[in-house]
Design a protein around this motif. Structure first.
Motif, PDB file in Angstrom:
ATOM      1  N   ALA A  82     112.192   4.133  68.178  1.00  0.00           N
ATOM      2  CA  ALA A  82     110.760   4.143  68.232  1.00  0.00           C
ATOM      3  C   ALA A  82     110.433   2.539  68.184  1.00  0.00           C
ATOM      4  O   ALA A  82     109.633   2.133  67.281  1.00  0.00           O
ATOM      5  CB  ALA A  82     110.030   4.984  67.195  1.00  0.00           C
ATOM      6  N   GLY A  83     111.213   1.820  68.991  1.00  0.00           N
ATOM      7  CA  GLY A  83     110.797   0.299  68.863  1.00  0.00           C
ATOM      8  C   GLY A  83     111.575  -0.353  68.050  1.00  0.00           C
ATOM      9  O   GLY A  83     112.689   0.116  67.376  1.00  0.00           O
ATOM     10  N   ASP A  84     110.970  -1.505  67.197  1.00  0.00           N
ATOM     11  CA  ASP A  84     111.741  -2.169  66.065  1.00  0.00           C
ATOM     12  C   ASP A  84     112.165  -1.297  65.065  1.00  0.00           C
ATOM     13  O   ASP A  84     111.383  -0.449  64.373  1.00  0.00           O
ATOM     14  CB  ASP A  84     110.606  -3.086  65.432  1.00  0.00           C
ATOM     15  CG  ASP A  84     111.142  -3.954  64.354  1.00  0.00           C
ATOM     16  OD1 ASP A  84     112.373  -4.155  64.160  1.00  0.00           O
ATOM     17  OD2 ASP A  84     110.240  -4.501  63.751  1.00  0.00           O
ATOM     18  N   PRO A  85     113.673  -1.089  64.829  1.00  0.00           N
ATOM     19  CA  PRO A  85     114.176  -0.298  63.940  1.00  0.00           C
ATOM     20  C   PRO A  85     113.850  -0.732  62.710  1.00  0.00           C
ATOM     21  O   PRO A  85     113.672   0.271  61.662  1.00  0.00           O
ATOM     22  CB  PRO A  85     115.484  -0.379  64.250  1.00  0.00           C
ATOM     23  CG  PRO A  85     115.830  -1.645  64.996  1.00  0.00           C
ATOM     24  CD  PRO A  85     114.812  -1.808  65.513  1.00  0.00           C
ATOM     25  N   VAL A  89     112.403   2.239  59.851  1.00  0.00           N
ATOM     26  CA  VAL A  89     112.798   2.325  58.419  1.00  0.00           C
ATOM     27  C   VAL A  89     111.840   2.225  57.455  1.00  0.00           C
ATOM     28  O   VAL A  89     111.757   2.833  56.580  1.00  0.00           O
ATOM     29  CB  VAL A  89     114.179   1.165  58.302  1.00  0.00           C
ATOM     30  CG1 VAL A  89     114.542   1.300  56.728  1.00  0.00           C
ATOM     31  CG2 VAL A  89     115.162   1.606  59.178  1.00  0.00           C
ATOM     32  N   ALA A  90     110.868   1.196  57.608  1.00  0.00           N
ATOM     33  CA  ALA A  90     109.928   0.954  56.527  1.00  0.00           C
ATOM     34  C   ALA A  90     108.944   2.136  56.488  1.00  0.00           C
ATOM     35  O   ALA A  90     108.776   2.506  55.444  1.00  0.00           O
ATOM     36  CB  ALA A  90     109.321  -0.409  56.851  1.00  0.00           C
ATOM     37  N   ALA A  91     108.552   2.537  57.802  1.00  0.00           N
ATOM     38  CA  ALA A  91     107.759   3.844  57.930  1.00  0.00           C
ATOM     39  C   ALA A  91     108.351   4.994  57.135  1.00  0.00           C
ATOM     40  O   ALA A  91     107.606   5.650  56.143  1.00  0.00           O
ATOM     41  CB  ALA A  91     107.322   3.969  59.022  1.00  0.00           C
ATOM     42  N   PRO A 109     119.521   0.102  67.647  1.00  0.00           N
ATOM     43  CA  PRO A 109     118.276   0.128  67.833  1.00  0.00           C
ATOM     44  C   PRO A 109     117.901   1.919  67.321  1.00  0.00           C
ATOM     45  O   PRO A 109     116.640   2.173  67.484  1.00  0.00           O
ATOM     46  CB  PRO A 109     118.206   0.497  69.462  1.00  0.00           C
ATOM     47  CG  PRO A 109     119.416   0.856  69.937  1.00  0.00           C
ATOM     48  CD  PRO A 109     120.606   0.180  68.988  1.00  0.00           C
ATOM     49  N   ARG A 110     119.008   2.393  66.763  1.00  0.00           N
ATOM     50  CA  ARG A 110     118.466   3.914  66.452  1.00  0.00           C
ATOM     51  C   ARG A 110     118.240   3.863  65.104  1.00  0.00           C
ATOM     52  O   ARG A 110     118.886   3.300  64.252  1.00  0.00           O
ATOM     53  CB  ARG A 110     119.554   4.795  67.099  1.00  0.00           C
ATOM     54  CG  ARG A 110     119.601   5.028  68.602  1.00  0.00           C
ATOM     55  CD  ARG A 110     120.574   6.215  69.009  1.00  0.00           C
ATOM     56  NE  ARG A 110     122.125   6.025  68.512  1.00  0.00           N
ATOM     57  CZ  ARG A 110     122.933   6.800  68.524  1.00  0.00           C
ATOM     58  NH1 ARG A 110     122.803   7.876  69.123  1.00  0.00           N
ATOM     59  NH2 ARG A 110     124.203   6.592  67.843  1.00  0.00           N
TER      60      ARG A 110
END
Length: 381
Positions: A82-85, A89-91, A109-110
């Motif tokens: 979903a874009g910037d990994p 991760v933060a979300a 990227p995953r």
């Protein structure tokens, strides 16, 4: 939302490929290369919550173990992009605070997401549980972000707003906006912009009927369900303001939370089976919003408890919501009962009563975790 899907022990195992399993994901996205489907419903919910938090598309790229991750966790993990990994991760880490995810790890990227052991799912925090219950109830009445819902005078209430559809007709909208103004008048004024002075005049009108008439003149579209675009934009700006969302939640606690506590207290006095599972609490919360209380069904509930002797909280809750539903207007009895059972069972339930049938569904069923809620009564008191 859940129609046609098949579950075994809370694992999604089949259904039509194009069926929606949550608002933004179809079953096909959870189907493995060999055509097999096995994914826990809590993981499916977690991926949707992640998508909600990011506010953008989330791609499911694999459900297979890889690189030492996922082995022995069949159906409990997923690889996403979903874009910037780092942002993903933060979300996901924020969601992990209430037990949505247990293991989060970026690999290129995953991002690997793993849910907790289904046999030991952590309880929900009370504030989070009530926020979820509000969203489930709101989804029966509206679509999209419930905090942005603005409805015209299709029902004689003048103007209805937000996840619990406060309105001029009942006086609840006036009370809500008094609370918003006390919370942050400057922010509220910015939301209305050049409409602020007129809004203040409307709020100062001496009767609800005149406020309803004002809103009626602004209502648009078929059956007056929509609202003048300028006013709709202003109200949606209010709904988008974090402080006012928080105040809406507090208002729901004050009004419906108290009603929920009263219902739980009365049931405990009649049948001392503790009710703490979120599904049961959400069904009773929905009842309190739509029907106010259990009062009209007290005798019917007592009789049925004596006859059936429920052995767990789900049986007890079912008795309560069914008997209270049967005290509604005959035209709405099946609808009331189907709505509550949809929450309790996490799937549409067809109900026939008084010559009418209903099979209510809800796009937010994924929010209904099968877990206890920590100290719900203490939180609401």
């Amino acid at each position: 939302m859940a129609q046609g899907l098949s579950y075994q022990d809370d694992y999604l195992v089949g259904g039509p490929a194009r069926a929606w399993v949550t608002p933004n994901f179809r079953l096909a996205e959870y189907t493995r290369p060999d055509g097999r489907i096995r994914v826990h419903r809590e993981l499916v919910a977690g991926v949707q919550l992640l998508r909600n938090a990011l506010g953008r598309s989330v791609g499911i790229v694999s459900l297979m173990p890889e690189g030492g991750l996922g082995h022995g966790r069949d159906g409990r993990f997923v690889w996403v992009e979903a874009g910037d990994p780092a942002a993903v991760v933060a979300a996901a880490t924020r969601l992990a605070r209430d037990g949505t995810f247990e293991h989060i790890e970026a690999r290129g990227p995953r991002v690997y997401l793993e849910m907790p052991d289904p046999a030991h799912l952590p309880p929900l925090v009370a504030e989070n549980a009530l926020a979820r219950a509000i969203e489930v109830t709101a989804a029966f009445e509206t679509s999209g972000d419930p905090y942005l819902q603005v409805t015209g005078n299709f029902d004689g209430a003048g103007l209805s707003f937000g996840p619990i559809q406060v309105n001029f007709g009942t006086g609840t909208l006036q009370e809500m906006f008094r609370r918003y103004r006390a919370r942050d008048e400057a922010a509220l004024k910015r939301c209305f912009g050049e409409l602020w002075d007129e809004w203040q005049q409307v709020m100062a009108l001496p009767s609800r009927s005149r406020q309803v008439a004002w809103a009626d003149a602004l209502s648009r579209g078929r059956n007056k369900a929509d609202v003048d675009p300028r006013w709709k934009a202003a109200l949606q700006a209010v709904g988008n303001t974090p402080a006012f969302r928080d105040e809406t939640l507090r208002y729901a606690y004050d009004v419906y939370g108290r009603k929920l506590i009263a219902a739980l207290s009365w049931l405990d006095g009649v049948c001392p089976i503790p009710i703490g599972n979120f599904r049961c609490l959400a069904a009773l919360y929905d009842l309190c919003v739509q029907q106010g209380s259990l009062d009209k069904a007290h005798e019917a509930i007592r009789r049925r408890i004596a006859a059936e002797r429920p052995s767990d909280e789900f049986q007890l809750t079912r008795i309560a919501v069914e008997e209270r539903g049967r005290k509604a207007n005959a035209a709405w009895r099946a609808d009331c009962i189907s709505r509550r059972l949809c929450i309790l069972e996490r799937e549409p339930v067809e109900v026939s009563d008084s010559g009418r049938s209903a099979r209510r569904d809800n796009p937010n069923l994924y929010l209904l975790r099968n877990v206890p809620v920590k100290q719900m009564a203490r939180y609401l008191l």
